[in-house]
Each structure stands twice: as structure tokens, then as C-alpha cells.
Write an enzyme that holds these catalytic residues in place. Structure first.
Site, PDB file in Angstrom:
ATOM      1  CG  HIS A   1       0.120  60.609  39.130  1.00 32.89           C
ATOM      2  ND1 HIS A   1      -0.773  59.779  39.759  1.00 32.89           N
ATOM      3  CD2 HIS A   1       0.827  59.815  38.296  1.00 32.89           C
ATOM      4  CE1 HIS A   1      -0.611  58.535  39.311  1.00 32.89           C
ATOM      5  NE2 HIS A   1       0.356  58.535  38.428  1.00 32.89           N
TER       6      HIS A   1
ATOM      7  CB  THR B   1       5.291  69.736  21.970  1.00 32.31           C
ATOM      8  OG1 THR B   1       5.448  69.736  20.553  1.00 32.31           O
ATOM      9  CG2 THR B   1       5.424  71.146  22.517  1.00 32.31           C
TER      10      THR B   1
ATOM     11  CB  CYS C   1      -1.883  50.772  37.833  1.00 29.23           C
ATOM     12  SG  CYS C   1      -1.425  52.320  38.584  1.00 29.23           S
TER      13      CYS C   1
END
Ligand code: PLP
Length: 376
Positions: free
Chosen positions: A197, A233, A318
Site C-alpha cells: 500500500h 489462502t 501507525c
């Protein structure tokens, strides 16, 4: 809105999104399934792995493991290889590394050691090497600092570290470097974290590049995906969109680097020097310009700029929940608390235009002068 907080996240590439759409609408199968439609996705993942790796490293020597984000990649590297004794990192790291190092101590795994920074935010290599001894199992040095933009010469640092202790596993957090600055991983690097990102990919997709001969213990255990190194997955759509976004960024990486260097300087030249002090060095990444409005609160300026149509950062997005008021990284560069209080991080993307840079300069001067006059 002018968006200059691209170090926090970038706008996903819509062209890459369009190209990857078929992995939602048609090719949505489980890549671990045995039938043709599922199995065919394995070759799509293989292609993505190869593109994402080959531009930055020798494919004969390195491999690419998909993860869910840069934080996961950092955590897997640290918790897999920091062993008894000590583990060494820098005071400039993102919390994905620094908090994990503190956790090593909480869990009684290893003693964390933190190397000091130079005033430009790069690690003091001499002091880093002094912290490494025969009991050091793991060393992590970030490639590009996310708050101030300093670039560490990780290939040279890894070489020096291995000369001091050849048994060390060397990791680098490359989240702010990958797809942005030109480099090739040297053979002394064992592990390298990346994230989609930050370069037009989607949140929730990352990677850990590893030296092939290094055995990587799984961090997430389950179905054995990613050759048993990272179960779960695979997010095929996110991974393909990451591949396409990376291809796009990589194809103009050098031109973008040169243009954004010019824009970074243009912005700095236009800023009122009676209000702003520059923190980022000219040798840092062109994608980040950190400045401080001494005596003013960066957070207030952020909101004032926001009201005028400009989005900027104050430090690490963050770490916005951190208890500490001041960025530990900025303090570690030697800046005082008054400076640390007024930090604004302006971060660019290849989509940033000259016009936006000029408008942003005006807005920053306006809000900076306005707040200064109110403080008198
Ligand atoms: N490392 C650095 C240097 C970063 O800048 C960031 C995000 O800001 C991360 C790690 C975490 O990456 P992610 O958001 O993909 O978990």
C-alpha cells in the site's frame, strides 16, 4: 484535496485495479485447489513473485514470500531469528520493528539493543557495530526511514555486520524504499520486508524477501501455503494488483525519483524560514520532506492545513496511538522537544504534481504564519 501523506499510504493504482479485477469476477478460485481453474492461479502467483523480486534482487539467490503487510513481514523476521543472547536494531525503526524488539525482552527471548542515529536520521554505523558481539543472533536496519526519510546503505552495513559476526541474520525493513528508490539487494542481506500500500497497492498485502538458503520458520501455521512458510489462502486479487502497481511504479522509478527530488526542494525553497526548519537531509528519499514549526504544535497545523484542503502527516501514522507525545525517532536525531512538537511530514507520490506542491507551500505558509501570530 491535496494529498501529501503518501508515506502513510498511497492511493491504490486504478489501472492496476482494473487489470487485477478478473481475479475477483472470474478467477476467484482457491489457488491451492486441485482442479484446473484453481491450480492455474499458482502460475499467476509465480509470475507475481517473479516480477516483485527480479527488479530488486537476484532470483537465483532470493525468493519472495507473500504476507499480509509490512508489519507481519517484520514480525516474522524478528521472531523467527532473534535467539538467546542479543538482537540489535536502530533507534530509527518503525514500531513494527521497535515494538517487536521490546517484545523480545518481555518474552525473555533476547536482549534488544538500539543503535543511535546521526542527525539526518541514518544509523550511526560505528555505534551499531559496537553493539554486535559473538552473542548477537539478529540485526535489523531499516532501508529508508519513514519519519525523516534518511537512507541507510544497507548493503554496506550488512557486509560490515557479517564481518563482525558471520552468524548474524541480517534483516532490513524496506517498506519506504521498495518501488521508490533504485537499489539491488546485496548477498549479505538475509531478509527484506515490503508492503503493497505504499506504492499504489492495497492495504493487507505485503512480502518478505528471503535468501533462498535461509530456512524460514513459519510464523502463521496452517494449510502450508507459501511452501509452508506462511499459511493462509493467498489474496490473489491483492497480490496481482500489487504486481501491476509495482510494474507501473518500477517502469518510471528513476524519472519519478528525479522529479520528486525537484519537488521536494521546490517545496522547501517556498516555505517561510521564519516559521519552518528543515529536518530531512538533501541525501534522503525524495518521497519525504520533514519540517518543524518550532514553538508550534504540528497537530494543530495539520488540522488547519486540512481545513484549507491539504492533507499532511505529523510523524508515523501507525504510531498515532502511542503514549509518547514526541516522536522518539525525531528525538534520537538530536532535535529538542520543541522541535519534535512541531513536526510536519510532507510525503509525495509519483502522482503529486508541481501545481499541488506550489499550492501546498502557500497553505503551509498561511497556516504557519497564522498560528505564529496567534501565539505571540
Ligand atoms: N515499516 C515502515 C518503515 C513503515 O513506514 C510502515 C508503515 O507505515 C510499516 C513498516 C508497516 O507496514 P504495513 O502498514 O504494511 O503493516
Amino acid at each position: 484535496m491535496i494529498y501529501l501523506d503518501n508515506a502513510a499510504t498511497t492511493k491504490p493504482s486504478l489501472a492496476a485495479f482494473e487489470r487485477a479485477k478478473e481475479f475477483v469476477s472470474e478467477k476467484y478460485y482457491n489457488p491451492s485447489a486441485l482442479y484446473t481453474e484453481g491450480y492455474a492461479l499458482q502460475s499467476e502467483l509465480k509470475k507475481a513473485r517473479s516480477v516483485l523480486l527480479s527488479k530488486v534482487a537476484d532470483e537465483n539467490f532470493f525468493e519472495f514470500v507473500f504476507t499480509s503487510c509490512g508489519t507481519e513481514s517484520d514480525n516474522q523476521a524478528i521472531f523467527s531469528f532473534a535467539r538467546r543472547g542479543n538482537a540489535v536494531t536502530t533507534l530509527g525503526e518503525h514500531s513494527a520493528v521497535s515494538a517487536a524488539f521490546h517484545e523480545l525482552k518481555n518474552r525473555g527471548v533476547a536482549e534488544p539493543r538500539f543503535a543511535p542515529l546521526n542527525p539526518d536520521g541514518s544509523v550511526n554505523v560505528e555505534k551499531l557495530l559496537e553493539l554486535i558481539d559473538e552473542k548477537t543472533s539478529f540485526v535489523s536496519v531499516m532501508h529508508v526511514n519513514n519519519e525523516i526519510g534518511a537512507i541507510n546503505d544497507i548493503n554496506t552495513i550488512a557486509k560490515l555486520v557479517k564481518k563482525k559476526n558471520p552468524r548474524v541474520v541480517f534483516h532490513s525493513d524496506g517498506v519506504q524504499a521498495y518501488g521508490k528508490i533504485p537499489f539491488k539487494l546485496g548477498k549479505e542481506i538475509d531478509l527484506y520486508s515490503v508492503s503493497a500500500h505504499k506504492i499504489g497497492g492495497l492495504k493487507g498485502v505485503g512480502g518478505l524477501i528471503k535468501r533462498k538458503s535461509l530456512v524460514l520458520p513459519p510464523y502463521i501455521i496452517g494449510g502450508g501455503q507459501e511452501s509452508g512458510r506462511r499459511s493462509g489462502t493467498e489474496n490473489v486479487f491483492g497480490i496481482k494488483q500489487f504486481q501491476y502497481a509495482f510494474e507501473e511504479k518500477f517502469s518510471s522509478l528513476k524519472e519519478d525519483f528525479a522529479r520528486l527530488t525537484e519537488y521536494r526542494e521546490l517545496l522547501w525553497e517556498g516555505l517561510d524560514k521564519t516559521v519552518y526548519t528543515r529536518l530531512s537531509s538533501v541525501n534522503g528519499t525524495p518521497y519525504i520532506l520533514s519540517v518543524a514549526a518550532k514553538g508550534l504544535r504540528g497537530e494543530i497545523l495539520l488540522h488547519m492545513a486540512n481545513d484549507k484542503g491539504l492533507i499532511v502527516g505529523t510523524g508515523s501514522a501507525c504510531s498515532s496511538n502511542a503514549k509518547n507525545r514526541y516522536s522518539q525517532v525525531i528525538l534520537a536525531c538530536g532535535f529538542d522537544e520543541r522541535t519534535a512538537d512541531g513536526v510536519l511530514r510532507l510525503s509525495f507520490s509519483p502522482e503529486t504534481t508541481r501545481e499541488e506542491v506550489l499550492q501546498a507551500t502557500e497553505i503551509l505558509n498561511e497556516v504557519g504564519r497564522d498560528l505564529s501570530s496567534r501565539m505571540k
